[in-house]
Design a protein around this motif. Structure first.
Motif, PDB file in Angstrom:
ATOM      1  N   LEU A   1      39.419  44.193  33.919  1.00 16.87           N
ATOM      2  CA  LEU A   1      38.342  44.612  34.801  1.00 16.87           C
ATOM      3  C   LEU A   1      38.143  43.540  35.863  1.00 16.87           C
ATOM      4  O   LEU A   1      38.094  42.352  35.545  1.00 16.87           O
ATOM      5  CB  LEU A   1      37.056  44.786  33.976  1.00 16.87           C
ATOM      6  N   ARG A   2      38.087  43.957  37.134  1.00 20.90           N
ATOM      7  CA  ARG A   2      37.772  43.023  38.217  1.00 20.90           C
ATOM      8  C   ARG A   2      36.306  43.223  38.580  1.00 20.90           C
ATOM      9  O   ARG A   2      35.856  44.338  38.804  1.00 20.90           O
ATOM     10  CB  ARG A   2      38.616  43.278  39.455  1.00 20.90           C
ATOM     11  N   VAL A   3      35.575  42.121  38.629  1.00 18.76           N
ATOM     12  CA  VAL A   3      34.158  42.142  38.977  1.00 18.76           C
ATOM     13  C   VAL A   3      33.975  41.289  40.228  1.00 18.76           C
ATOM     14  O   VAL A   3      34.467  40.159  40.291  1.00 18.76           O
ATOM     15  CB  VAL A   3      33.292  41.604  37.815  1.00 18.76           C
ATOM     16  N   VAL A   4      33.272  41.828  41.213  1.00 11.53           N
ATOM     17  CA  VAL A   4      33.013  41.121  42.468  1.00 11.53           C
ATOM     18  C   VAL A   4      31.525  40.784  42.520  1.00 11.53           C
ATOM     19  O   VAL A   4      30.683  41.651  42.307  1.00 11.53           O
ATOM     20  CB  VAL A   4      33.413  41.971  43.685  1.00 11.53           C
ATOM     21  N   THR A   5      31.233  39.505  42.798  1.00 20.87           N
ATOM     22  CA  THR A   5      29.838  39.074  42.909  1.00 20.87           C
ATOM     23  C   THR A   5      29.549  38.588  44.320  1.00 20.87           C
ATOM     24  O   THR A   5      30.459  38.307  45.097  1.00 20.87           O
ATOM     25  CB  THR A   5      29.519  37.913  41.942  1.00 20.87           C
ATOM     26  N   LEU A   6      28.267  38.444  44.604  1.00 21.00           N
ATOM     27  CA  LEU A   6      27.855  37.791  45.843  1.00 21.00           C
ATOM     28  C   LEU A   6      28.066  36.296  45.669  1.00 21.00           C
ATOM     29  O   LEU A   6      28.480  35.831  44.607  1.00 21.00           O
ATOM     30  CB  LEU A   6      26.393  38.120  46.140  1.00 21.00           C
ATOM     31  N   GLU A   7      27.766  35.518  46.694  1.00 25.01           N
ATOM     32  CA  GLU A   7      28.071  34.090  46.667  1.00 25.01           C
ATOM     33  C   GLU A   7      27.364  33.324  45.565  1.00 25.01           C
ATOM     34  O   GLU A   7      27.819  32.260  45.153  1.00 25.01           O
ATOM     35  CB  GLU A   7      27.805  33.443  48.027  1.00 25.01           C
ATOM     36  N   ASP A   8      26.279  33.853  45.014  1.00 23.86           N
ATOM     37  CA  ASP A   8      25.565  33.156  43.930  1.00 23.86           C
ATOM     38  C   ASP A   8      26.285  33.271  42.587  1.00 23.86           C
ATOM     39  O   ASP A   8      25.931  32.599  41.624  1.00 23.86           O
ATOM     40  CB  ASP A   8      24.133  33.675  43.801  1.00 23.86           C
ATOM     41  N   LYS A   9      27.293  34.112  42.503  1.00 24.07           N
ATOM     42  CA  LYS A   9      28.114  34.346  41.317  1.00 24.07           C
ATOM     43  C   LYS A   9      27.345  34.957  40.148  1.00 24.07           C
ATOM     44  O   LYS A   9      27.855  34.996  39.032  1.00 24.07           O
ATOM     45  CB  LYS A   9      28.819  33.059  40.858  1.00 24.07           C
ATOM     46  N   ILE A  10      26.145  35.452  40.392  1.00 17.84           N
ATOM     47  CA  ILE A  10      25.393  36.133  39.334  1.00 17.84           C
ATOM     48  C   ILE A  10      24.896  37.509  39.768  1.00 17.84           C
ATOM     49  O   ILE A  10      24.384  38.261  38.947  1.00 17.84           O
ATOM     50  CB  ILE A  10      24.208  35.289  38.801  1.00 17.84           C
TER      51      ILE A  10
ATOM     52  N   ASN B   1      30.408  44.817  42.653  1.00 19.38           N
ATOM     53  CA  ASN B   1      31.426  45.840  42.453  1.00 19.38           C
ATOM     54  C   ASN B   1      32.188  45.538  41.166  1.00 19.38           C
ATOM     55  O   ASN B   1      32.235  44.388  40.729  1.00 19.38           O
ATOM     56  CB  ASN B   1      32.390  45.865  43.635  1.00 19.38           C
ATOM     57  N   ALA B   2      32.781  46.564  40.582  1.00 19.41           N
ATOM     58  CA  ALA B   2      33.603  46.394  39.385  1.00 19.41           C
ATOM     59  C   ALA B   2      34.525  47.593  39.265  1.00 19.41           C
ATOM     60  O   ALA B   2      34.115  48.721  39.552  1.00 19.41           O
ATOM     61  CB  ALA B   2      32.733  46.272  38.146  1.00 19.41           C
ATOM     62  N   PHE B   3      35.757  47.321  38.838  1.00 20.55           N
ATOM     63  CA  PHE B   3      36.722  48.413  38.667  1.00 20.55           C
ATOM     64  C   PHE B   3      37.902  47.913  37.855  1.00 20.55           C
ATOM     65  O   PHE B   3      38.196  46.715  37.822  1.00 20.55           O
ATOM     66  CB  PHE B   3      37.194  48.944  40.036  1.00 20.55           C
ATOM     67  N   PRO B   4      38.608  48.836  37.188  1.00 16.75           N
ATOM     68  CA  PRO B   4      39.831  48.451  36.478  1.00 16.75           C
ATOM     69  C   PRO B   4      40.872  47.989  37.491  1.00 16.75           C
ATOM     70  O   PRO B   4      41.028  48.607  38.540  1.00 16.75           O
ATOM     71  CB  PRO B   4      40.284  49.731  35.793  1.00 16.75           C
ATOM     72  N   ASP B   5      41.552  46.902  37.186  1.00 17.94           N
ATOM     73  CA  ASP B   5      42.565  46.371  38.099  1.00 17.94           C
ATOM     74  C   ASP B   5      43.944  46.598  37.476  1.00 17.94           C
ATOM     75  O   ASP B   5      44.438  45.788  36.706  1.00 17.94           O
ATOM     76  CB  ASP B   5      42.319  44.885  38.354  1.00 17.94           C
ATOM     77  N   ARG B   6      44.530  47.729  37.809  1.00 14.93           N
ATOM     78  CA  ARG B   6      45.828  48.110  37.226  1.00 14.93           C
ATOM     79  C   ARG B   6      46.950  47.188  37.682  1.00 14.93           C
ATOM     80  O   ARG B   6      47.962  47.057  37.004  1.00 14.93           O
ATOM     81  CB  ARG B   6      46.159  49.550  37.584  1.00 14.93           C
TER      82      ARG B   6
END
Length: 80
Positions: A58-67, A71-76
């Protein structure tokens, strides 16, 4: 454990488009990433393997604060 937050985009779009995703999986990836990197626009990418999700990455994208999860999605196509 950090106090994680979620953008309106994540709450209204990502979870609607990907109802199989669980917020706790996103938190798990942030707390135990197998890889991280910065992204344009002051965002950060985190990858983690989710056993409950068939061992998929799973790839998770955060804002600059890292918390704040954006966004999140399976990264095939994930390659260590």
């Amino acid at each position: 454990m950090a106090d994680y937050r979620y953008t309106a985009y994540f709450e209204n779009e990502v979870l609607r488009k990907r109802p199989y995703l669980k917020k706790e999986w996103c938190v798990q990836v942030l707390e135990n990433p197998i890889r991280t990197e910065s992204q344009d626009g002051n965002r950060f990418r985190f990858w983690g393997r989710i056993d409950e999700f068939g061992g998929r990455v799973l790839r998770v994208v955060t804002l600059e604060d890292k918390i704040t999860i954006h966004n999140a999605f399976p990264d095939r196509g994930f390659k260590k």
